[in-house]
Each structure stands twice: as structure tokens, then as C-alpha cells.
Design a protein around this motif. Structure first.
Motif, PDB file in Angstrom:
ATOM      1  N   UNK A  11       0.747  -1.427   0.110  1.00 48.89           N
ATOM      2  CA  UNK A  11       0.040   0.205   0.320  1.00 48.89           C
ATOM      3  C   UNK A  11       0.663   0.985   0.032  1.00 48.89           C
ATOM      4  N   UNK A  12       0.249   2.078  -0.292  1.00 50.36           N
ATOM      5  CA  UNK A  12       1.351   3.516  -0.355  1.00 50.36           C
ATOM      6  C   UNK A  12       2.063   4.314   0.968  1.00 50.36           C
ATOM      7  N   UNK A  13       1.379   3.391   1.995  1.00 48.83           N
ATOM      8  CA  UNK A  13       1.732   3.587   3.539  1.00 48.83           C
ATOM      9  C   UNK A  13       2.259   2.810   3.656  1.00 48.83           C
ATOM     10  N   UNK A  14       3.479   1.326   3.285  1.00 49.71           N
ATOM     11  CA  UNK A  14       4.028   0.554   3.740  1.00 49.71           C
ATOM     12  C   UNK A  14       5.271   0.670   2.896  1.00 49.71           C
ATOM     13  N   UNK A  15       6.851   0.018   3.375  1.00 50.17           N
ATOM     14  CA  UNK A  15       7.857   0.790   2.637  1.00 50.17           C
ATOM     15  C   UNK A  15       7.444   0.135   0.878  1.00 50.17           C
ATOM     16  N   UNK A  16       8.451   0.706   0.200  1.00 53.26           N
ATOM     17  CA  UNK A  16       8.893   0.535  -1.484  1.00 53.26           C
ATOM     18  C   UNK A  16      10.073  -0.766  -1.661  1.00 53.26           C
ATOM     19  N   UNK A  17      10.178  -1.587  -1.972  1.00 51.92           N
ATOM     20  CA  UNK A  17      10.667  -2.350  -1.329  1.00 51.92           C
ATOM     21  C   UNK A  17      12.182  -2.139  -2.558  1.00 51.92           C
ATOM     22  N   UNK A  18      13.302  -1.994  -2.074  1.00 51.46           N
ATOM     23  CA  UNK A  18      14.147  -1.142  -2.516  1.00 51.46           C
ATOM     24  C   UNK A  18      15.141  -2.605  -3.497  1.00 51.46           C
ATOM     25  N   UNK A  19      14.519  -3.556  -2.782  1.00 46.43           N
ATOM     26  CA  UNK A  19      15.725  -4.986  -3.560  1.00 46.43           C
ATOM     27  C   UNK A  19      16.343  -4.983  -3.917  1.00 46.43           C
ATOM     28  N   UNK A 166      13.663  -0.743   6.136  1.00 43.27           N
ATOM     29  CA  UNK A 166      14.453  -1.647   6.786  1.00 43.27           C
ATOM     30  C   UNK A 166      14.441  -2.882   6.245  1.00 43.27           C
ATOM     31  N   UNK A 167      15.459  -3.861   7.010  1.00 44.77           N
ATOM     32  CA  UNK A 167      16.116  -4.610   6.321  1.00 44.77           C
ATOM     33  C   UNK A 167      15.109  -5.941   4.720  1.00 44.77           C
ATOM     34  N   UNK A 168      13.674  -6.082   5.914  1.00 42.73           N
ATOM     35  CA  UNK A 168      12.978  -6.806   5.087  1.00 42.73           C
ATOM     36  C   UNK A 168      11.998  -6.125   4.285  1.00 42.73           C
ATOM     37  N   UNK A 169      12.451  -5.233   4.027  1.00 37.52           N
ATOM     38  CA  UNK A 169      11.291  -4.466   2.687  1.00 37.52           C
ATOM     39  C   UNK A 169       9.889  -4.133   3.389  1.00 37.52           C
ATOM     40  N   UNK A 170       9.523  -4.529   5.111  1.00 38.03           N
ATOM     41  CA  UNK A 170       8.345  -4.467   5.050  1.00 38.03           C
ATOM     42  C   UNK A 170       8.534  -2.929   5.853  1.00 38.03           C
ATOM     43  N   UNK A 171       9.075  -1.506   6.000  1.00 36.60           N
ATOM     44  CA  UNK A 171       8.669  -0.312   6.388  1.00 36.60           C
ATOM     45  C   UNK A 171      10.130   0.615   6.008  1.00 36.60           C
ATOM     46  N   UNK A 172       9.613   1.846   6.528  1.00 36.91           N
ATOM     47  CA  UNK A 172      10.413   2.714   6.130  1.00 36.91           C
ATOM     48  C   UNK A 172      10.364   3.526   7.623  1.00 36.91           C
ATOM     49  N   UNK A 173      11.502   3.825   8.370  1.00 32.95           N
ATOM     50  CA  UNK A 173      11.976   3.725   9.539  1.00 32.95           C
ATOM     51  C   UNK A 173      11.606   5.833   9.555  1.00 32.95           C
ATOM     52  N   UNK A 174      12.062   6.422   8.032  1.00 28.33           N
ATOM     53  CA  UNK A 174      11.733   7.362   8.398  1.00 28.33           C
ATOM     54  C   UNK A 174      11.660   8.384   6.867  1.00 28.33           C
ATOM     55  N   UNK A 197       7.985   6.042  11.292  1.00 26.82           N
ATOM     56  CA  UNK A 197       7.762   4.929   9.897  1.00 26.82           C
ATOM     57  C   UNK A 197       6.357   4.081   9.965  1.00 26.82           C
ATOM     58  N   UNK A 198       5.260   5.523  10.497  1.00 25.61           N
ATOM     59  CA  UNK A 198       3.380   5.417  11.261  1.00 25.61           C
ATOM     60  C   UNK A 198       2.873   6.402  10.168  1.00 25.61           C
ATOM     61  N   UNK A 199       4.016   6.653   9.288  1.00 23.74           N
ATOM     62  CA  UNK A 199       3.441   8.109   8.184  1.00 23.74           C
ATOM     63  C   UNK A 199       2.621   9.414   9.103  1.00 23.74           C
ATOM     64  N   UNK A 200       3.115   9.203  10.100  1.00 23.62           N
ATOM     65  CA  UNK A 200       2.271  10.484  11.398  1.00 23.62           C
ATOM     66  C   UNK A 200       3.886  11.141  10.508  1.00 23.62           C
ATOM     67  N   UNK A 201       2.978  12.755  10.517  1.00 21.98           N
ATOM     68  CA  UNK A 201       3.915  13.608  10.294  1.00 21.98           C
ATOM     69  C   UNK A 201       4.959  14.816  11.456  1.00 21.98           C
TER      70      UNK A 201
END
Ligand SMILES: *[C@@H]1O[C@H](CO)[C@@H](O)[C@H](O)[C@H]1NC(C)=O
Ligand SMILES: *[C@@H]1O[C@H](CO)[C@@H](O)[C@H](O)[C@H]1NC(C)=O
Ligand SMILES: *[C@@H]1O[C@H](CO)[C@@H](O)[C@H](O)[C@H]1NC(C)=O
Ligand SMILES: *[C@@H]1O[C@H](CO)[C@@H](O)[C@H](O)[C@H]1NC(C)=O
Ligand SMILES: *[C@@H]1O[C@H](CO)[C@@H](O)[C@H](O)[C@H]1NC(C)=O
Ligand SMILES: *[C@@H]1O[C@H](CO)[C@@H](O)[C@H](O)[C@H]1NC(C)=O
Ligand SMILES: *[C@@H]1O[C@H](CO)[C@@H](O)[C@H](O)[C@H]1NC(C)=O
Length: 300
Positions: A11-19, A166-174, A197-201
Motif C-alpha cells: 500500500x501507499x503507507x508501507x515500504x517500497x522494496x528497494x530490492x 528496513x532490511x525486510x522491506x516491510x517499513x521505512x523508519x523515516x 514509520x507510521x506515516x505520522x508527520x
């Protein structure tokens, strides 16, 4: 290997796989000789003034030559050396030694089968997905941006410009973002926005659309799980613009600097949605590095 994984239904809110591949960690930190950089540099993306575009197509010590970019593109197709009035703050101490670099996207900027996005993102050559020296203890990521009016972003879209995934591509910490945030349409589009990482501004600032430098830094205390954001314009010293904020930095991973342009009109931003074509957009970066902020060290 993870980077051959199939289409990701994120979804738009979770991390983008950099692969991105895992990179062996072999180097020690080094201290720079610059009047403004005070702390040991552990990841260095400052572009030497004599660098050539084609140097980024093969192993070059600054950025990973293989990731993350359009399938049939080389970095020498994606990057430009823009003409700027002055170097950014942390490139200007040694004006003759460093220069800015522009990361560009167009309709061909399709990575793997992620047909919803247009993207190009630089990974520090020495950053590693797990155990990176750039993401342990207390570190500060620095970056400066400048807009190119000839290759302006379309702020009707959501952009992800600088982040740590994050290493598992499940989140962006910032996440450092621009434009219209799909899930938060109330936020002004012509601002840079920093999210947790929760998309809080956490903080935002107006974009300088006329082409001045905007300088950012974020201190990540990976042990204590806190962040603090710093900002200045031009060649002014950075100032703290937030307190030390508790957050969740767990999950290791890598920094990425460049651009992901999300589509409009879909909930499946990775794979679907609308992108105008043709288009040419760029983001100018300077002063890219991660320094060791142990003991409270930070270059302002
Ligand atoms: C990356 O690590 C290599 C190998 O240790 C080292 O020679 C090089 O200076 C480092 N590059 C940067 C930009 O820090
Ligand atoms: C730092 O660099 C400047 C200019 O390149 C040089 O003159 C100076 O000696 C250097 N200082 C140190 C401590 O290496
Ligand atoms: C740039 O200059 C440095 C220092 O003089 C030199 O070591 C390096 O080989 C040069 N790089 C290129 C691409 O010319
Ligand atoms: C990349 O090039 C290959 C071979 O020319 C072609 O089949 C493929 O469609 C191209 N992919 C993209 C995303 O343009
Ligand atoms: C900007 O993006 C919107 C949404 O995709 C699109 O309707 C519009 O045509 C774009 N503007 C330009 C100048 O391309
Ligand atoms: C983020 O969301 C999780 C799950 O909802 C929650 O436990 C956590 O406290 C939130 N963290 C922040 C910093 O808001
Ligand atoms: C833009 O890229 C998409 C995805 O590769 C492709 O389907 C489409 O034909 C392209 N549009 C133009 C105008 O090149």
C-alpha cells in the motif's frame, strides 16, 4: 534472492522494496578535512568535482551502480551535473572538490515490474542492508536539495525523496517526502514533509521552488530509538527544528536518496494507477553523507 522477488502488493503507507543486494561491510570510518564537517564520515556520497557520469555505471565507491533504477537505464542516463550558483553547504567548504548531482526520472523509470512507480534512488556504496556502519549507534544523515525549474516535480503526485527502509522491506523508519500525500490529502503539497514509520508527520517546510538550497539532517539514535531533525537554507548553519523525538528505528536496512513518484488514481501504487507521459523531472542533491554522531557530534 530477495531482489528477484515478484511484484509487490504494497500500500501507499508501507515500504517500497528497494530490492537491493546485501553488501559486505569492510571499511572503517574516515575523518574529513573540511571546515564544516566535524565528525567522522561513515558513508560518503559527496560527488567529487572531477567525477564523470559514466563513473556511476560501474563500481565507484560512492553509490551502488546496480540499484535502484529503471530496468533498461544506466546511471549515466539518469544522473546530471546541474549548473548551480553555489555549492550546497557541506559541499562548499571545499568548493573545488565537490559538485551537486541531479537524480532524474521519466516514463522509462520503471524498476522491475513496478509499473505504478517511476523511480530512481541512490544507495551509498558502503551501506549494507544489515549491519551497516551507517545505521548503528548514533548517526546523522545529511542531504541538501535544490529544485530545477526546468525539470520541476508535479506536486499533484506523491514523491518519496530520501528514506531509510528496513532490511525486510516491510517499513521505512523515516521518510522525507514532497507533493500530495495520497493518504493524507490535507497536507500542503508544496512542502517537504518528514514522516515516521507510521506515516505520522514529524515536521514540514515549504519547498523553495525557485532553486535555492535547502539543507536537511536527521540524527538517528538507533540504540535509543530517537530522531531529531535539522534544517537550514543556503550556506547557513543547520538548526534543530524538532526536539529529540522517540520513534521506532528497529529493523536495520538501507538509506535511499532520489525519487519515487507514486501514481494517482489507485490504491495499488506499486503496480497500477496513472502516470503522465512523457515527462522529465529531477531533484538536485548535494552534501550527501552520514556522519558518526557518537557523543553528540553533529556538523551544523
Ligand atoms: C567504502 O569502503 C571501501 C572499502 O573499505 C573504502 O575503501 C572506501 O573509502 C569507502 N568509501 C567511502 C565513500 O567511504
Ligand atoms: C585541509 O585541506 C586544506 C586545503 O586542501 C589544506 O590546506 C590543509 O592543510 C588541510 N588540513 C589538514 C589538517 O589536513
Ligand atoms: C579526481 O581527482 C582525484 C584527486 O586528484 C583523483 O585521485 C581521481 O582519480 C580523479 N578522478 C577522476 C574520475 O578523474
Ligand atoms: C527493456 O528492454 C528489453 C529488451 O530490449 C525489453 O524487452 C523490455 O520491454 C524493456 N523494458 C522496459 C521497462 O522498457
Ligand atoms: C500532473 O499530474 C496530474 C495527475 O497525474 C496530471 O493530471 C497533470 O496533467 C500533471 N501535470 C503536468 C503539467 O504534467
Ligand atoms: C506506530 O504504530 C504501532 C502500531 O499501531 C504502535 O504500536 C506504535 O506505538 C506507533 N509508533 C509511533 C511512533 O507512533
Ligand atoms: C510509459 O510507460 C509505460 C510503462 O512502461 C508504458 O506502458 C507506456 O506506453 C509509456 N508511455 C509512453 C507515452 O511512452
Amino acid at each position: 534472492m530477495l531482489f528477484t522477488s515478484p511484484i509487490l502488493a504494497l500500500s501507499a503507507l508501507v515500504a517500497i522494496a528497494t530490492a537491493s543486494p546485501r553488501i559486505c561491510q569492510t571499511h572503517a570510518s574516515k575523518t574529513t578535512n573540511s571546515s564544516t564537517i566535524k565528525c567522522p564520515i561513515v558513508l560518503d556520497g559527496r560527488v567529487p568535482a572531477n567525477a564523470s557520469l559514466t563513473s556511476f555505471d560501474t563500481a565507484n565507491g560512492l553509490f551502488n551502480p546496480d540499484y535502484v533504477k529503471g530496468n533498461n537505464l544506466s546511471w549515466s542516463d539518469i544522473l546530471l551535473f546541474p549548473t548551480v550558483a553555489t555549492n550546497s553547504r557541506f559541499d562548499s567548504a571545499d568548493a573545488a572538490q565537490y559538485k551537486p548531482i541531479e537524480v532524474n526520472i521519466n516514463n522509462a523509470s520503471v524498476y522491475q515490474a513496478q509499473y505504478g512507480f517511476r523511480r530512481a534512488g541512490l544507495l551509498f556504496a558502503n551501506d549494507s542492508n544489515t549491519g551497516s556502519l551507517g545505521y548503528t549507534g548514533v548517526k546523522t544523515l545529511h542531504w541538501s536539495v535544490q529544485q530545477d525549474p526546468q525539470r520541476a516535480l508535479n506536486l499533484s503526485h506523491e514523491y518519496l525523496n530520501v528514506w531509510h527502509e528496513s532490511a525486510d522491506y516491510s517499513a521505512d523508519q523515516i521518510m522525507f517526502q514532497a507533493g500530495s500525500i495520497l493518504a493524507q490529502p490535507g497536507l500542503a503539497r508544496d512542502t517537504f514533509k518528514v514522516f515516521d514509520r507510521n506515516s505520522s508527520l514529524l515536521w514540514s517546510v515549504a519547498m523553495d521552488l525557485e532553486g535555492g538550497w535547502q539543507n536537511f539532517a536527521v540524527t538517528l539514535d538507533v540504540t535509543a530509538n530517537t530522531i531529531q531533525i535539522y534544517y537550514s537554507t543556503g550556506t547557513d548553519p543547520l538548526q534543530a527544528v524538532t526536539d529529540v523525538i522517540p520513534t521506532d528505528l528497529s529493523g536495520d536496512g538501507q538509506f535511499q536518496i532520489g525519487m519515487i513518484k507514486k501514481p494517482t488514481g489507485t490504491s495499488d501504487v506499486v503496480n497500477a494507477g496513472y502516470q503522465e507521459a512523457p515527462f522529465e523531472e529531477g531533484q538536485i542533491y548535494g552534501g550527501l553523507f552520514v556522519e558518526d554522531s557518537a557523543g553528540g557530534c553533529i556538523s551544523l
